[in-house]
Design a protein around this motif. Structure first.
Motif, PDB file in Angstrom:
ATOM      1  N   ASN A  29      -6.076  41.757 -18.296  1.00 53.82           N
ATOM      2  CA  ASN A  29      -6.352  40.923 -19.463  1.00 53.82           C
ATOM      3  C   ASN A  29      -7.204  39.692 -19.164  1.00 53.82           C
ATOM      4  O   ASN A  29      -7.396  38.849 -20.026  1.00 53.82           O
ATOM      5  CB  ASN A  29      -5.044  40.487 -20.129  1.00 53.82           C
ATOM      6  N   TRP A  30      -7.698  39.578 -17.943  1.00 56.97           N
ATOM      7  CA  TRP A  30      -8.512  38.421 -17.609  1.00 56.97           C
ATOM      8  C   TRP A  30      -9.948  38.651 -18.041  1.00 56.97           C
ATOM      9  O   TRP A  30     -10.532  39.708 -17.851  1.00 56.97           O
ATOM     10  CB  TRP A  30      -8.500  38.134 -16.112  1.00 56.97           C
ATOM     11  N   ASP A  31     -10.512  37.644 -18.652  1.00 57.42           N
ATOM     12  CA  ASP A  31     -11.947  37.579 -18.926  1.00 57.42           C
ATOM     13  C   ASP A  31     -12.301  36.095 -18.997  1.00 57.42           C
ATOM     14  O   ASP A  31     -11.440  35.234 -18.817  1.00 57.42           O
ATOM     15  CB  ASP A  31     -12.338  38.349 -20.198  1.00 57.42           C
ATOM     16  N   SER A  32     -13.541  35.796 -19.234  1.00 56.36           N
ATOM     17  CA  SER A  32     -13.963  34.391 -19.217  1.00 56.36           C
ATOM     18  C   SER A  32     -13.266  33.575 -20.306  1.00 56.36           C
ATOM     19  O   SER A  32     -12.953  32.405 -20.106  1.00 56.36           O
ATOM     20  CB  SER A  32     -15.477  34.276 -19.342  1.00 56.36           C
ATOM     21  N   LEU A  33     -12.997  34.184 -21.455  1.00 55.70           N
ATOM     22  CA  LEU A  33     -12.294  33.471 -22.525  1.00 55.70           C
ATOM     23  C   LEU A  33     -10.852  33.175 -22.116  1.00 55.70           C
ATOM     24  O   LEU A  33     -10.352  32.065 -22.341  1.00 55.70           O
ATOM     25  CB  LEU A  33     -12.327  34.278 -23.818  1.00 55.70           C
ATOM     26  N   ALA A  34     -10.204  34.136 -21.486  1.00 55.40           N
ATOM     27  CA  ALA A  34      -8.843  33.907 -20.990  1.00 55.40           C
ATOM     28  C   ALA A  34      -8.846  32.795 -19.939  1.00 55.40           C
ATOM     29  O   ALA A  34      -7.941  31.962 -19.903  1.00 55.40           O
ATOM     30  CB  ALA A  34      -8.265  35.194 -20.412  1.00 55.40           C
ATOM     31  N   HIS A  35      -9.870  32.771 -19.107  1.00 58.37           N
ATOM     32  CA  HIS A  35      -9.981  31.734 -18.072  1.00 58.37           C
ATOM     33  C   HIS A  35     -10.084  30.349 -18.728  1.00 58.37           C
ATOM     34  O   HIS A  35      -9.420  29.405 -18.299  1.00 58.37           O
ATOM     35  CB  HIS A  35     -11.203  32.012 -17.187  1.00 58.37           C
ATOM     36  N   LEU A  36     -10.886  30.245 -19.770  1.00 55.57           N
ATOM     37  CA  LEU A  36     -10.989  28.977 -20.504  1.00 55.57           C
ATOM     38  C   LEU A  36      -9.664  28.606 -21.160  1.00 55.57           C
ATOM     39  O   LEU A  36      -9.279  27.436 -21.169  1.00 55.57           O
ATOM     40  CB  LEU A  36     -12.101  29.054 -21.549  1.00 55.57           C
ATOM     41  N   ASP A  37      -8.965  29.604 -21.702  1.00 58.72           N
ATOM     42  CA  ASP A  37      -7.650  29.353 -22.303  1.00 58.72           C
ATOM     43  C   ASP A  37      -6.668  28.820 -21.269  1.00 58.72           C
ATOM     44  O   ASP A  37      -5.892  27.913 -21.543  1.00 58.72           O
ATOM     45  CB  ASP A  37      -7.085  30.628 -22.938  1.00 58.72           C
ATOM     46  N   ILE A  38      -6.705  29.392 -20.074  1.00 58.67           N
ATOM     47  CA  ILE A  38      -5.826  28.954 -18.990  1.00 58.67           C
ATOM     48  C   ILE A  38      -6.122  27.500 -18.633  1.00 58.67           C
ATOM     49  O   ILE A  38      -5.219  26.665 -18.552  1.00 58.67           O
ATOM     50  CB  ILE A  38      -5.969  29.862 -17.751  1.00 58.67           C
ATOM     51  N   LEU A  39      -7.392  27.197 -18.418  1.00 59.61           N
ATOM     52  CA  LEU A  39      -7.773  25.829 -18.051  1.00 59.61           C
ATOM     53  C   LEU A  39      -7.409  24.837 -19.151  1.00 59.61           C
ATOM     54  O   LEU A  39      -6.919  23.746 -18.880  1.00 59.61           O
ATOM     55  CB  LEU A  39      -9.261  25.752 -17.729  1.00 59.61           C
ATOM     56  N   SER A  40      -7.609  25.234 -20.389  1.00 58.79           N
ATOM     57  CA  SER A  40      -7.278  24.369 -21.522  1.00 58.79           C
ATOM     58  C   SER A  40      -5.766  24.129 -21.607  1.00 58.79           C
ATOM     59  O   SER A  40      -5.319  22.995 -21.809  1.00 58.79           O
ATOM     60  CB  SER A  40      -7.790  24.999 -22.817  1.00 58.79           C
ATOM     61  N   ALA A  41      -4.985  25.188 -21.447  1.00 53.58           N
ATOM     62  CA  ALA A  41      -3.526  25.064 -21.513  1.00 53.58           C
ATOM     63  C   ALA A  41      -2.999  24.197 -20.366  1.00 53.58           C
ATOM     64  O   ALA A  41      -2.117  23.351 -20.572  1.00 53.58           O
ATOM     65  CB  ALA A  41      -2.881  26.442 -21.478  1.00 53.58           C
ATOM     66  N   LEU A  42      -3.546  24.400 -19.172  1.00 48.41           N
ATOM     67  CA  LEU A  42      -3.117  23.584 -18.029  1.00 48.41           C
ATOM     68  C   LEU A  42      -3.522  22.128 -18.217  1.00 48.41           C
ATOM     69  O   LEU A  42      -2.748  21.215 -17.929  1.00 48.41           O
ATOM     70  CB  LEU A  42      -3.690  24.138 -16.725  1.00 48.41           C
ATOM     71  N   ASP A  43      -4.717  21.903 -18.722  1.00 45.71           N
ATOM     72  CA  ASP A  43      -5.187  20.539 -18.958  1.00 45.71           C
ATOM     73  C   ASP A  43      -4.298  19.841 -19.987  1.00 45.71           C
ATOM     74  O   ASP A  43      -3.938  18.683 -19.820  1.00 45.71           O
ATOM     75  CB  ASP A  43      -6.648  20.547 -19.415  1.00 45.71           C
ATOM     76  N   SER A  44      -3.933  20.564 -21.013  1.00 45.19           N
ATOM     77  CA  SER A  44      -3.064  20.005 -22.041  1.00 45.19           C
ATOM     78  C   SER A  44      -1.690  19.664 -21.465  1.00 45.19           C
ATOM     79  O   SER A  44      -1.162  18.580 -21.702  1.00 45.19           O
ATOM     80  CB  SER A  44      -2.925  21.006 -23.186  1.00 45.19           C
ATOM     81  N   ARG A  45      -1.117  20.566 -20.691  1.00 46.50           N
ATOM     82  CA  ARG A  45       0.210  20.338 -20.109  1.00 46.50           C
ATOM     83  C   ARG A  45       0.195  19.220 -19.074  1.00 46.50           C
ATOM     84  O   ARG A  45       1.162  18.486 -18.916  1.00 46.50           O
ATOM     85  CB  ARG A  45       0.724  21.636 -19.462  1.00 46.50           C
ATOM     86  N   LEU A  46      -0.917  19.082 -18.386  1.00 45.42           N
ATOM     87  CA  LEU A  46      -1.008  18.074 -17.320  1.00 45.42           C
ATOM     88  C   LEU A  46      -1.708  16.803 -17.793  1.00 45.42           C
ATOM     89  O   LEU A  46      -2.258  16.053 -16.999  1.00 45.42           O
ATOM     90  CB  LEU A  46      -1.699  18.673 -16.095  1.00 45.42           C
ATOM     91  N   TYR A  47      -1.668  16.581 -19.104  1.00 46.76           N
ATOM     92  CA  TYR A  47      -2.154  15.336 -19.707  1.00 46.76           C
ATOM     93  C   TYR A  47      -3.608  15.027 -19.351  1.00 46.76           C
ATOM     94  O   TYR A  47      -3.945  13.929 -18.920  1.00 46.76           O
ATOM     95  CB  TYR A  47      -1.233  14.173 -19.333  1.00 46.76           C
ATOM     96  N   ASN A  48      -4.462  16.021 -19.521  1.00 47.04           N
ATOM     97  CA  ASN A  48      -5.914  15.882 -19.346  1.00 47.04           C
ATOM     98  C   ASN A  48      -6.332  15.466 -17.937  1.00 47.04           C
ATOM     99  O   ASN A  48      -7.363  14.821 -17.763  1.00 47.04           O
ATOM    100  CB  ASN A  48      -6.490  14.912 -20.370  1.00 47.04           C
ATOM    101  N   LYS A  49      -5.563  15.845 -16.955  1.00 48.34           N
ATOM    102  CA  LYS A  49      -5.911  15.494 -15.576  1.00 48.34           C
ATOM    103  C   LYS A  49      -6.559  16.639 -14.817  1.00 48.34           C
ATOM    104  O   LYS A  49      -7.162  16.427 -13.776  1.00 48.34           O
ATOM    105  CB  LYS A  49      -4.673  15.013 -14.828  1.00 48.34           C
ATOM    106  N   ILE A  50      -6.454  17.849 -15.340  1.00 49.16           N
ATOM    107  CA  ILE A  50      -7.020  18.983 -14.606  1.00 49.16           C
ATOM    108  C   ILE A  50      -8.541  18.980 -14.645  1.00 49.16           C
ATOM    109  O   ILE A  50      -9.198  19.439 -13.732  1.00 49.16           O
ATOM    110  CB  ILE A  50      -6.446  20.326 -15.115  1.00 49.16           C
TER     111      ILE A  50
END
Length: 84
Positions: free
Chosen positions: A36-57
């Motif tokens: 299920n990985w593709d470039s859109l999923a990769h962006l979703d992952i980075l966005s979700a991690l950034d959100s959870r880590l308070y925009n520090k990623i």
């Protein structure tokens, strides 16, 4: 409010986006080998991690080029963004 996430929480976030169990995610470890990985999923992952880590990623150099769960966890731990 806990600013640090746990490794388990990060794995759960990524596994939910990729529609995999956390165990499958850790076993395969490489995004490019995941069905299920593709470039859109990769962006979703980075966005979700950034959100959870308070925009520090987004301040981590080359984070978007990392394709390994273990490597992401290692970098987040070095930057003191996750706990054990």
């Amino acid at each position: 409010m806990n600013k640090k996430a746990s490794k388990t929480e990060i794995i759960k976030i990524i596994s939910k986006i990729l529609k995999m169990t956390p165990a499958q995610l850790v076993k395969i470890d490489n995004y490019t080998k995941m069905k299920n990985w593709d470039s859109l999923a990769h962006l979703d992952i980075l966005s979700a991690l950034d959100s959870r880590l308070y925009n520090k990623i987004n301040k981590i150099k080359n984070i978007s080029q990392i394709m390994s769960i273990k490597k992401i966890l290692s970098i987040l731990k070095k930057k003191s963004l996750i706990s054990d």
